[in-house]
Design a protein around this motif. Structure first.
Motif: not given
Length: 296
Positions: A267-268, A215, A271-272, A192, A274-278
């Motif tokens: 952690c939304t 995160y 994601t919104a 991440a 940086h485009g990083i999903d858990p």
């Protein structure tokens, strides 16, 4: 990009030192005695010598129970030292990623914690980390505070490695089942941060990519649920595991410092922005076990 990792021997610092060079970065990981957040004179000297284009602070005083008796030591590292590091990053005009913790919350919320929820640490460790967050954000507008929880991985000492050791020694273990959260593997945190850094280097102060982010892994579970999955996967690899993993309450496993009953992080935002999903911690656990059990 020249990147300075603060905290050379920590479990996340070791993971970052392995991961970031794969993107072509020139990485320097420094810890005691060369860069000791408890010794302010070492901070400016180390930053000047490395001349980094980004800094990741993966160092902290993390002895949660001992901190109750060593308040000054915890605050020296987690607040004062981290704030001075942020000042050095600001002075050089380089972004800083500062790793923090779920312990800044009191753990009483009836759902996952968002970044702007009211904080309320229950012990010295959490209070020192919250003070560090505030010092970093006040000192440097191009900083990220990255809160995470239940950190584990292939390096250092952590719950995963403790369970594997105890599971090989005992027929029965008792594990707390009323604290809720999600394991977060250092390999996923490092990934991440690696994905965040290029954007941070290009972003101006005030950009949405800076500020506080959460995160951690998914799905949510308990320490007992995590232990059960560790032993299920380890047994499938031929490791010795206990015959019984009993579920107990926090009251049945007293500690000097109070632990949050709820360590779930929303952690939304990461994601919104940086485009990083858990990551699915069960998949990350499988990867970690492949490495750990093959060594043994």
């Amino acid at each position: 990009m020249r990147i300075l990792i603060v905290g050379r021997s920590g479990q996340l610092a070791q993971e970052l030192a392995a991961r970031l060079p794969r993107d072509g970065h020139q990485v320097t990981a420094l810890g005691q005695p060369e860069l000791d957040l408890a010794r302010p004179e070492t901070i400016a000297r180390a930053v000047e010598q490395v001349a980094p284009e980004a800094i990741v602070n993966a160092a902290a005083y993390t002895a949660v129970d001992r901190a109750e008796d060593e308040r000054d030591a915890a605050f020296a590292v987690n607040e004062t030292g981290s704030g001075l590091l942020a000042q050095e990053a600001a002075g050089r005009g380089v972004p800083l990623v500062h790793v923090s913790t779920d312990y800044v919350f009191d753990g009483t919320k009836d759902g996952p914690y968002a970044e702007d929820d009211v904080t309320g640490p229950q012990g010295v460790y959490g209070a020192s980390k919250l003070a560090g967050e505030q010092a970093v954000l006040a000192a440097h507008p191009r900083s990220v505070v990255l809160r995470t929880a239940w950190v584990c991985g292939a390096h250092g000492n952590n719950f995963l490695k403790t369970m594997l050791r105890l599971g090989a020694e005992r027929e029965k273990l008792s594990v707390v089942a009323d604290q809720h959260g999600a394991p977060t593997f250092t390999a996923d945190i490092a990934e991440a941060i690696a994905r965040m850094l290029p954007g941070l280097a290009a972003a101006p102060a005030g950009d949405a990519r800076f500020g506080v982010f959460h995160y951690s892994g998914l799905p949510f579970t308990t320490w007992h649920g995590f232990a059960t999955e560790i032993f299920r996967q380890a047994a499938g690899r031929g490791a010795k595991v206990p015959g019984e993993v009993a579920a107990i309450t926090t009251d049945q496993y007293p500690t000097k410092a109070k632990r949050p009953a709820n360590s779930r992080l929303d952690c939304t935002r990461i994601t919104a922005v940086h485009g990083i999903d858990p990551a699915d911690w069960r998949v990350s656990l499988s990867t970690a076990l492949d490495g750990l059990l093959s060594r043994g």
